[in-house]
Design an enzyme around this catalytic site. Structure first.
Site, PDB file in Angstrom:
ATOM      1  N   GLU A 168      73.873  56.405  40.778  1.00 29.15           N
ATOM      2  CA  GLU A 168      73.503  58.053  41.116  1.00 29.15           C
ATOM      3  C   GLU A 168      74.852  59.039  41.334  1.00 29.15           C
ATOM      4  O   GLU A 168      74.598  59.878  41.766  1.00 29.15           O
ATOM      5  CB  GLU A 168      73.184  57.857  42.760  1.00 29.15           C
ATOM      6  CG  GLU A 168      71.477  57.229  41.800  1.00 29.15           C
ATOM      7  CD  GLU A 168      70.722  56.569  43.541  1.00 29.15           C
ATOM      8  OE1 GLU A 168      71.208  55.877  44.364  1.00 29.15           O
ATOM      9  OE2 GLU A 168      70.028  55.699  43.313  1.00 29.15           O
ATOM     10  N   LYS A 184      62.165  49.860  46.561  1.00 27.62           N
ATOM     11  CA  LYS A 184      63.662  49.710  45.447  1.00 27.62           C
ATOM     12  C   LYS A 184      64.566  48.886  46.090  1.00 27.62           C
ATOM     13  O   LYS A 184      65.543  48.064  46.247  1.00 27.62           O
ATOM     14  CB  LYS A 184      63.849  51.034  45.296  1.00 27.62           C
ATOM     15  CG  LYS A 184      65.512  51.075  44.649  1.00 27.62           C
ATOM     16  CD  LYS A 184      66.091  52.868  45.049  1.00 27.62           C
ATOM     17  CE  LYS A 184      67.779  52.772  44.358  1.00 27.62           C
ATOM     18  NZ  LYS A 184      67.364  54.004  44.793  1.00 27.62           N
ATOM     19  N   ASP A 208      75.615  60.101  49.992  1.00 23.60           N
ATOM     20  CA  ASP A 208      74.595  59.675  49.670  1.00 23.60           C
ATOM     21  C   ASP A 208      73.407  59.054  50.882  1.00 23.60           C
ATOM     22  O   ASP A 208      73.407  58.247  50.738  1.00 23.60           O
ATOM     23  CB  ASP A 208      74.342  59.153  48.667  1.00 23.60           C
ATOM     24  CG  ASP A 208      72.546  59.192  48.143  1.00 23.60           C
ATOM     25  OD1 ASP A 208      71.557  59.581  49.121  1.00 23.60           O
ATOM     26  OD2 ASP A 208      72.246  58.585  46.597  1.00 23.60           O
ATOM     27  N   ASP A 218      65.450  59.613  38.653  1.00 20.83           N
ATOM     28  CA  ASP A 218      66.197  59.554  40.033  1.00 20.83           C
ATOM     29  C   ASP A 218      64.626  58.229  40.492  1.00 20.83           C
ATOM     30  O   ASP A 218      64.262  58.835  40.877  1.00 20.83           O
ATOM     31  CB  ASP A 218      66.556  60.501  40.970  1.00 20.83           C
ATOM     32  CG  ASP A 218      66.946  60.109  41.919  1.00 20.83           C
ATOM     33  OD1 ASP A 218      66.784  59.130  41.697  1.00 20.83           O
ATOM     34  OD2 ASP A 218      66.864  60.766  43.082  1.00 20.83           O
TER      35      ASP A 218
END
Length: 620
Positions: A187, A87, A211, A23
């Site tokens: 994800e 990211k 999330d 992850d």
């Protein structure tokens, strides 16, 4: 005689090779694997340092790279050389960042193009791919140290809304870290696998994955049918997360201590101290009724849970509005959702959990560690790809990456290796020369960054593009790969509708051994391939900069002083001189110097143009 590998530290029998699940998160990253004995996914905790590796990279004055927990300490002491939230930059251009450019405490380079962003640290320039590779390398090393076995293959997760270039950037980062990326998975898909949803081919469910990470929020509605995950809708905010909950606490403390916000923003050390204290408070308030601390005995940091919930209520309400929108896009009601899964550390905040459970009308699943759930699911996907779960159907995949040649002889991947087939993917391109009427499309197969190292499959010309300035035509190149492995490549110029297509069989004539060799070469040469790509990209950026500035001087030289023109010409010449140097940092430094020197002129000339236009306007 068969060889059996034994892990000397535990005495247990090892699999021939461990494929890990990773992850790669905005704030934190982690790596997981399937335990060979109980066959359950487990997040790796190397040397007792915790499973979570902060996604932070620090560059020391001596040129060393520090990643993770130790790097996080430098956020307050040396923010300019400490990179976080990389990211957010993956697959992005400077223009994509818009008003969020000031969010970052380090220097992001604007080269006036739509090229991907670069980060300047001292005299070195890094792409987000290189920085992400440093995080992946740390995860890989932790896994190898903990498992006492080489780790060369991985499944890496990305948000469901990531586009092709962001997914490809993630693959490239894996390759640079010495990993063969077997699959990029969403994800939310990984999170549902971790909860055992979607593993049985007979299962049919519609689920919601909420999330709330450190820096991003997204809600995904998934349909699971015969082992296939389909994203029905996704919504959220890439600049909303746990950091925003922290920021509410910080703003409250600034007001309570009667501090000046501008002073805090300029004092990077104090602002990071406040950020870390706020994060501590948020975590404490998940179980405690209040939090009290201070900074240097001068700034009191006190907050109650009631006050915290009052402050964050509007943020939580925003996430629920995103849930409403996602359901609306999927044409579903909350009652039609079979399960709700919570992902991300910020879902531990009681107000968040209660709001989500209330909205969907059912208790959300949070029995698994919300920080680990995505990595655990990636490990399950890795186990499926390793062929260890015989009950799960693995769809056919393409064995090698398919792409086209772009400027400088680089390979631009369109369908990555291991993509499930049938599949369709595309990218948009434009012309590099004014008045260009033809575009050559060269199709390649392989894993290397330079096309000369890959296998050419086909070539055709898109003819009849209307003559326009460079950058104006929009050419969509689409790859359609059918279940038989036949590839159709089509190119369409969107403004005029001109189109051309070709059909090829990508796997034709390649043995398994040749495919394996191509894969091995790509891993072996990853570092030098990426280095070559970056020099070519830097040179292209430099050439574009020279062209833009020279054109600017021709058109607007009269608005500049002699000294300004002279300095600009000197800097242009300096850039021209280093274009052939083969050193990307030297080239990008010259680009950065020229850009910083000329950007004030551009603003001034723009103001003059506006004034002239206004003066010439007649009011009827």
């Amino acid at each position: 005689m068969a060889k059996v590998a034994i892990n000397l530290s535990t005495g247990s029998i090892q699999q021939e090779e461990v494929i890990v699940g990773i992850d790669l998160g905005t704030t934190n990253s982690l790596v997981a694997y399937i335990h060979p004995e109980d066959k359950k996914p487990i997040a790796i905790n190397d040397q007792g340092r915790g499973t979570i590796v902060p996604s932070v990279v620090h560059f020391t004055q001596q040129g060393e790279t520090i990643v993770g927990n130790e790097a996080k300490e430098y956020l307050t002491t040396d923010p300019a050389n400490t990179i976080y939230s990389v990211k957010r930059l993956l697959g992005k251009s400077y223009q994509d960042l818009g008003e969020h450019r000031d969010y970052f405490g380090y220097k992001i380079i604007d080269d006036n193009t739509e090229g991907l962003v670069k980060i300047r640290v001292g005299d070195r320039f890094y792409s987000p791919i290189e920085l992400s590779a440093e995080i992946l390398k740390e995860l890989r090393e932790r896994a190898e140290h903990s498992l006492k076995t080489p780790v060369n293959r991985a499944v890496i997760t990305v948000p469901a809304y990531f586009n092709d270039s962001q997914r490809q950037a993630t693959r490239d980062a894996g390759k640079l870290a010495g990993l063969e990326v077997l699959r990029i998975i969403n994800e939310p898909t990984a999170a549902s696998l971790a909860y055992g949803i979607g593993i049985s081919p007979e299962e049919e469910k519609t689920i919601a994955v909420y999330d709330l990470g450190g820096g991003t929020f997204d809600i995904s509605i998934l349909s699971i049918h015969q082992g296939i995950f389909e994203v029905l809708a996704t919504n959220g905010d890439t600049y909303l997360g746990g950091d925003d909950l922290d920021r509410e606490i910080i703003n409250y403390w600034i007001k309570e201590n009667e501090l000046v916000a501008d002073t805090i923003n300029q004092d990077k050390h104090l602002s990071q101290e406040l950020r870390l204290k706020a994060e501590e408070a948020k975590k404490a308030l998940s179980s405690a009724a209040e939090y009290t601390s201070d900074i240097d005995g001068k700034i009191r940091c006190h907050i109650t849970r009631d006050k915290f919930e009052e402050l964050i209520q509007p943020i939580v309400a925003r996430t629920i509005r995103s849930c409403e929108q996602a359901l609306s896009d999927a044409k579903l009601t909350p009652e039609q959702i079979d399960a709700v899964i919570m992902v991300g550390g910020s879902t531990r905040v009681p107000l968040v959990y209660n709001a989500v459970s209330e909205f969907f009308g059912k208790p959300a699943n949070n029995s698994l560690n919300p920080d680990e759930v995505v990595a655990l699911g990636a490990a399950i996907q890795a186990d499926i790809l390793a062929g260890n779960r015989k009950d799960i159907l693995l769809l056919d995949v393409t064995p090698l990456t398919l792409g086209i040649e772009t400027m400088g002889g680089l390979m631009d991947s369109i369908i990555p290796r291991n993509s499930k087939i049938p599949t369709k993917a595309g990218r948009q391109y434009t012309t590099s020369v004014d008045g260009q009427v033809n575009m050559k499309i060269s199709v390649y197969q392989g894993e290397r960054d330079l096309v000369k190292e890959n296998r050419k499959l086909a070539e055709f010309d898109l003819k009849g593009i209307p003559a326009m300035p460079a950058g104006f035509p929009k050419v969509d190149v689409n790859f359609i790969l059918n279940a038989d492995g036949i590839l159709k490549v089509e190119a369409i110029e969107l403004r005029s509708g001109v189109r051309q297509e070709v059909e090829v069989k990508p796997q034709y004539g390649l043995t398994d051994a040749q495919v394996e060799q191509m894969l091995m070469d790509s891993i072996t040469h990853a570092r030098e391939d990426v280095a070559a790509r970056m020099v070519i990209e830097a040179r292209t950026t430099g050439e574009q900069m020279v062209y833009q500035v020279e054109q600017f001087l021709k058109k607007n030289g009269q608005h500049l002083t002699e000294d300004e023109v002279s300095l600009t010409q000197t800097n242009v010449q300096n850039l021209k001189n280093v274009l052939t140097s083969g050193d990307k940092d030297t080239i990008l430094k010259a680009v950065d110097t020229l850009e910083e020197q000329t950007s004030p002129f551009a603003e001034r000339v723009m103001q003059i143009s506006i004034k002239q236009a206004m003066a010439g306007k007649k009011i009827e």
